[in-house]
Enzyme design. Structure first.
Site, PDB file in Angstrom:
ATOM      1  N   HIS A   1      20.497 -12.485  17.744  1.00 39.39           N
ATOM      2  CA  HIS A   1      21.152 -13.783  16.914  1.00 39.39           C
ATOM      3  C   HIS A   1      21.512 -14.738  18.269  1.00 39.39           C
ATOM      4  O   HIS A   1      22.275 -14.113  19.286  1.00 39.39           O
ATOM      5  CB  HIS A   1      22.538 -13.341  16.382  1.00 39.39           C
ATOM      6  CG  HIS A   1      22.289 -12.903  15.257  1.00 39.39           C
ATOM      7  ND1 HIS A   1      23.253 -12.236  14.565  1.00 39.39           N
ATOM      8  CD2 HIS A   1      21.207 -12.559  14.472  1.00 39.39           C
ATOM      9  CE1 HIS A   1      22.842 -11.526  13.369  1.00 39.39           C
ATOM     10  NE2 HIS A   1      21.573 -12.028  13.307  1.00 39.39           N
TER      11      HIS A   1
ATOM     12  N   LYS B   1      21.267 -17.191  10.549  1.00 34.77           N
ATOM     13  CA  LYS B   1      22.517 -16.348  10.253  1.00 34.77           C
ATOM     14  C   LYS B   1      23.717 -16.382  11.433  1.00 34.77           C
ATOM     15  O   LYS B   1      24.561 -16.760  10.942  1.00 34.77           O
ATOM     16  CB  LYS B   1      22.663 -15.121   9.961  1.00 34.77           C
ATOM     17  CG  LYS B   1      21.360 -14.970   8.651  1.00 34.77           C
ATOM     18  CD  LYS B   1      21.154 -13.430   8.316  1.00 34.77           C
ATOM     19  CE  LYS B   1      20.361 -12.647   9.201  1.00 34.77           C
ATOM     20  NZ  LYS B   1      19.119 -13.060   9.454  1.00 34.77           N
TER      21      LYS B   1
ATOM     22  N   GLN C   1      18.528  -9.234   9.841  1.00 31.72           N
ATOM     23  CA  GLN C   1      17.275  -9.358   9.397  1.00 31.72           C
ATOM     24  C   GLN C   1      17.380 -10.028   7.781  1.00 31.72           C
ATOM     25  O   GLN C   1      18.178 -11.032   8.033  1.00 31.72           O
ATOM     26  CB  GLN C   1      16.579  -7.821   8.989  1.00 31.72           C
ATOM     27  CG  GLN C   1      16.232  -7.145  10.145  1.00 31.72           C
ATOM     28  CD  GLN C   1      17.378  -6.295  10.659  1.00 31.72           C
ATOM     29  OE1 GLN C   1      18.194  -5.804  10.329  1.00 31.72           O
ATOM     30  NE2 GLN C   1      17.563  -6.555  12.337  1.00 31.72           N
TER      31      GLN C   1
ATOM     32  N   GLY D   1      14.086 -12.682   7.754  1.00 35.51           N
ATOM     33  CA  GLY D   1      14.776 -12.813   8.900  1.00 35.51           C
ATOM     34  C   GLY D   1      14.818 -14.032   9.687  1.00 35.51           C
ATOM     35  O   GLY D   1      14.110 -14.909   9.439  1.00 35.51           O
TER      36      GLY D   1
ATOM     37  N   ARG E   1      19.867  14.057   7.903  1.00 29.42           N
ATOM     38  CA  ARG E   1      21.072  14.786   8.419  1.00 29.42           C
ATOM     39  C   ARG E   1      21.092  15.566   9.740  1.00 29.42           C
ATOM     40  O   ARG E   1      21.749  16.400   9.954  1.00 29.42           O
ATOM     41  CB  ARG E   1      21.696  15.832   7.266  1.00 29.42           C
ATOM     42  CG  ARG E   1      21.998  15.006   5.947  1.00 29.42           C
ATOM     43  CD  ARG E   1      21.786  15.782   4.577  1.00 29.42           C
ATOM     44  NE  ARG E   1      20.466  16.133   4.449  1.00 29.42           N
ATOM     45  CZ  ARG E   1      20.082  16.620   3.576  1.00 29.42           C
ATOM     46  NH1 ARG E   1      20.977  16.940   2.322  1.00 29.42           N
ATOM     47  NH2 ARG E   1      18.726  16.966   3.160  1.00 29.42           N
TER      48      ARG E   1
ATOM     49  N   ASN F   1      17.277  -4.578  16.391  1.00 26.48           N
ATOM     50  CA  ASN F   1      16.206  -5.099  16.145  1.00 26.48           C
ATOM     51  C   ASN F   1      16.599  -6.666  15.753  1.00 26.48           C
ATOM     52  O   ASN F   1      15.574  -7.515  15.757  1.00 26.48           O
ATOM     53  CB  ASN F   1      15.630  -4.445  14.872  1.00 26.48           C
ATOM     54  CG  ASN F   1      16.434  -4.090  13.760  1.00 26.48           C
ATOM     55  OD1 ASN F   1      17.669  -4.002  13.923  1.00 26.48           O
ATOM     56  ND2 ASN F   1      15.786  -3.693  12.681  1.00 26.48           N
TER      57      ASN F   1
HETATM   58  P1  IMP Z   1      11.903  -2.641  12.969  1.00 27.71           P
HETATM   59  O1  IMP Z   1      13.266  -3.131  12.206  1.00 27.71           O
HETATM   60  O2  IMP Z   1      11.824  -2.708  14.353  1.00 27.71           O
HETATM   61  O3  IMP Z   1      11.662  -1.115  12.363  1.00 27.71           O
HETATM   62  O4  IMP Z   1      10.911  -3.546  12.433  1.00 27.71           O
HETATM   63  C1  IMP Z   1      10.444  -3.561  11.008  1.00 27.71           C
HETATM   64  C2  IMP Z   1       9.735  -5.060  10.499  1.00 27.71           C
HETATM   65  O5  IMP Z   1      10.954  -5.595  10.604  1.00 27.71           O
HETATM   66  C3  IMP Z   1       8.786  -5.736  11.585  1.00 27.71           C
HETATM   67  O6  IMP Z   1       7.979  -6.566  10.819  1.00 27.71           O
HETATM   68  C4  IMP Z   1       9.870  -6.604  12.446  1.00 27.71           C
HETATM   69  O7  IMP Z   1       9.146  -7.527  12.955  1.00 27.71           O
HETATM   70  C5  IMP Z   1      10.824  -6.815  11.171  1.00 27.71           C
HETATM   71  N1  IMP Z   1      12.059  -7.237  11.858  1.00 27.71           N
HETATM   72  C6  IMP Z   1      13.072  -6.429  12.233  1.00 27.71           C
HETATM   73  N2  IMP Z   1      13.999  -6.973  12.882  1.00 27.71           N
HETATM   74  C7  IMP Z   1      14.037  -8.482  12.728  1.00 27.71           C
HETATM   75  C8  IMP Z   1      14.722  -9.405  12.662  1.00 27.71           C
HETATM   76  O8  IMP Z   1      15.893  -9.513  13.203  1.00 27.71           O
HETATM   77  N3  IMP Z   1      14.230 -10.750  12.449  1.00 27.71           N
HETATM   78  C9  IMP Z   1      12.821 -10.760  12.159  1.00 27.71           C
HETATM   79  N4  IMP Z   1      12.095  -9.763  11.520  1.00 27.71           N
HETATM   80  C10 IMP Z   1      12.693  -8.490  12.122  1.00 27.71           C
END
Ligand code: IMP
Length: 441
Positions: free
Chosen positions: A41, A16, A225, A12, A144, A38
Site C-alpha cells: 500500500h 485501498k 489484494q 488488487g 495444521r 504480497n
Molecule cells: P501470491 O499472493 O504472492 O501467492 O500471488 C498470487 C497472485 O495474486 C499473483 O497473480 C499475484 O500477482 C497476485 N497478487 C498478490 N498480491 C497482490 C496485490 O497486493 N495486488 C495485486 N495482485 C496481487
C-alpha cells in the site's frame, strides 16, 4: 460500533491504502485480516510517500491503534524491517499502537523457497505469485503444521517440531521441486529474532477488537489484494491463497459477523492485473501504455508492469454480490483524463452465448468476448476539485451510471494520490459520519 470493511473489488491495487488512510481520520482501530507482504500500500501525505506491506494503513495517525489479525500470514523479517523504516520516518511504533494476533501464522524461509521453486518449475504455467511464500504458509495453516506467533513463547517445543518439519520441507524442495534445501540455522535465526523483537507486540486481537466494538469504538477492517484474487471465489487458479472478500474480516480477526456494518468496495476507473491469468477487458497495448505510465501501474511489491484493461462491470457485479458491497469508491479518475471515449464492459459473451457472471474455468474466461458501452471522456486536471458538484459533468454521469450498472452506488471519487483528492457525494452518509465530514454545501 460502527465498523467499516474496505475491500478491493477488482484484482488488487485499487487504491485501498489511500482510502483506508483517509478513513482512519475517523477510526480508533485499523485491522488487517488477510494476506501478507504480497500486499503493498502506497500512501502519500504532504507529498511524502510511505509504503506499507504488513502494518495497517492507520499507523500514520497517532491516535489510531493497528492490529494484524489471525488471518494474516506474517514474514517477521519483513515486518521488522517495515517497523524500522516507519520509526526512521518519525512514527511511534510501540506495543500500545500495534498488536499481532497470537494465532497469526509466520512466513519462514522455507515458505519463500517453496513458492519460488514451484513457480520456477511451473514455467509458462506459473501463477505469477509475488514470491513471498504466501501460498505455502497458508497451506501449512490448513495442514495444521504452521508456526504461529503463540509458538514464539514456547521455543524448545517449536525447535523440536521445526527440526522434523524442515526435513519434510527440504525433501519436497529438493526431490519434488528440484530446488535447494533451506538451512535450519537460517530458519531458527528468523524465529529467534521474531521471538526477541515481536513477543511484546503479540496479543489477542479478537479480544481487543471485541472489547473495542462493544465500547463503541470505530474500526476499519482493511482488506488486501482484491475480490477476483480470492482463493475460492476469484479467477482460480490465478488467485492468492487467502479469502479477500469482506466476510473474511470476521474469521481473519476473530470478530462476529454482526459487527460488520458497512462494506466499502474500492475499484479503479479501469482495471489492472499483475501476475498471470486471463483478463477479458485488456486494452490494446498503445492505450494500456498510456494508462500504465500515467497511473504508475507497476507492482508496489515486485515492480512488475501491470496489465491494464477497461472497467469490467460484469466482474464488478460479482464483487458487489460476493462482498455485499454497500457503497463504492472509484479511484484514479484522473488517470483517464484526456481520453475522448471511456469504455465500460457491461456484458460477456462466451462461445456466442451471453453470460451474466465470470466463468469458473480460466480457459472460459480466456474466450470471453467483452461488450462495451462508451462514455464521453473528461479533460479535467482535477486540481483543486474538492466537492462532488465541482467534478466535470462527464465524470458525475460516468459515476452515477456505473453505480446503476453494478448495483451499488458510487459515493466516493478519488482524483489523485493525495489524501485531499478524495471527494464524497451526498450519498456517502455512512462514510461521511464515520469520518465526520460535514454534508456538502
Ligand atoms: P501470491 O499472493 O504472492 O501467492 O500471488 C498470487 C497472485 O495474486 C499473483 O497473480 C499475484 O500477482 C497476485 N497478487 C498478490 N498480491 C497482490 C496485490 O497486493 N495486488 C495485486 N495482485 C496481487
Amino acid at each position: 460500533m460502527p465498523s467499516l470493511v474496505v475491500i478491493g473489488a477488482q484484482w488488487g491495487d485499487e487504491g485501498k491504502g489511500k482510502l483506508v488512510d483517509y478513513l482512519t481520520s475517523g477510526a480508533d482501530w485499523v485491522a488487517r485480516f488477510q494476506g501478507g507482504n504480497n500486499a503493498g500500500h502506497t500512501l502519500v501525505v504532504d507529498g511524502i510517500k510511505t509504503k506499507l506491506q504488513l502494518v495497517p494503513s492507520g499507523i500514520l495517525r497517532e491516535q489510531t491503534r493497528c492490529v494484524i489479525g489471525a488471518g494474516v500470514v506474517v514474514d517477521p523479517t519483513v515486518l521488522l524491517a517495515e517497523m524500522g523504516s516507519l520509526r526512521g520516518a518519525g512514527l511511534t511504533l510501540s506495543p500500545e499502537r500495534l498488536t499481532i494476533d497470537r494465532d497469526a501464522h509466520l512466513i519462514l524461509p522455507y515458505h519463500v523457497a517453496i513458492d519460488l521453486a514451484r513457480e520456477a518449475k511451473a514455467g509458462k504455467n506459473k501463477i505469477g505469485t509475488t514470491g513471498r511464500g504466501i501460498g505455502p504458509a497458508y497451506e501449512d495453516r490448513a495442514a495444521r503444521c504452521g508456526v504461529r506467533f503463540a509458538d514464539l513463547f514456547a521455543l524448545p517445543e517449536l525447535k523440536e517440531r521445526l527440526t522434523d518439519l524442515l526435513k519434510q520441507k527440504n525433501d519436497y524442495l529438493t526431490k519434488v521441486l528440484g530446488g535447494e534445501p533451506v538451512d535450519f540455522a537460517l530458519v531458527w535465526s528468523a524465529v529467534e529474532t521474531a521471538a526477541r523483537e515481536l513477543r511484546p507486540y503479540t496479543g489477542n486481537v479478537s479480544l481487543l477488537l471485541d472489547g473495542a466494538l462493544k465500547s463503541g469504538a470505530k474500526v476499519v477492517f482493511e482488506g488486501a489484494q482484491g475480490t477476483l484474487l480470492d482463493q475460492t471465489h476469484g479467477t482460480v487458479p490465478f488467485v492468492t491463497s487467502s479469502h479477500t472478500v469482506a466476510g473474511a474480516a470476521t474469521t481473519g480477526c476473530g470478530v462476529g459477523a454482526k459487527y460488520l456494518d458497512h462494506v466499502l468496495g474500492v475499484a479503479k476507473a479501469y482495471c489492472t492485473r499483475v501476475g498471470s491469468g486471463p483478463f477479458p477487458t485488456i486494452m490494446e497495448e498503445s492505450v494500456a501504455h498510456q494508462v500504465r505510465e500515467k497511473g504508475a501501474e507497476y507492482g508496489t511489491v515486485t515492480g512488475r508492469p501491470r496489465a491494464c484493461g477497461w472497467f469490467d462491470a460484469v466482474a464488478m457485479r460479482r464483487a458487489v454480490r460476493l462482498n455485499g458491497i454497500d457503497s463504492v469508491a472509484i479511484t484514479k479518475l484522473d488517470v483517464l483524463s484526456g481520453f475522448d471515449k471511456i469504455k465500460v464492459c457491461v456484458k460477456y459473451v462466451l462461445d456466442g452465448r451471453e453470460i451474466d457472471d465470470v466463468p469458473s474455468l480460466a480457459s472460459e474466461v480466456d474466450r470471453i468476448k467483452p461488450h462495451y458501452i462508451e462514455f464521453d471522456g473528461w479533460q479535467s486536471d482535477f486540481a483543486g476539485v474538492k466537492k462532488w458538484h465541482h467534478l466535470p459533468a462527464e465524470v458525475r454521469f460516468y459515476l452515477t451510471t456505473v453505480g446503476e450498472i453494478i448495483g451499488a452506488p458510487v459515493t466516493i471519487a478519488s482524483v489523485g494520490a493525495e489524501r485531499e483528492s478524495t471527494i464524497f457525494s451526498s450519498g456517502a452518509s455512512f462514510v461521511r459520519n464515520f469520518v465526520q465530514i460535514p454534508e456538502e454545501a
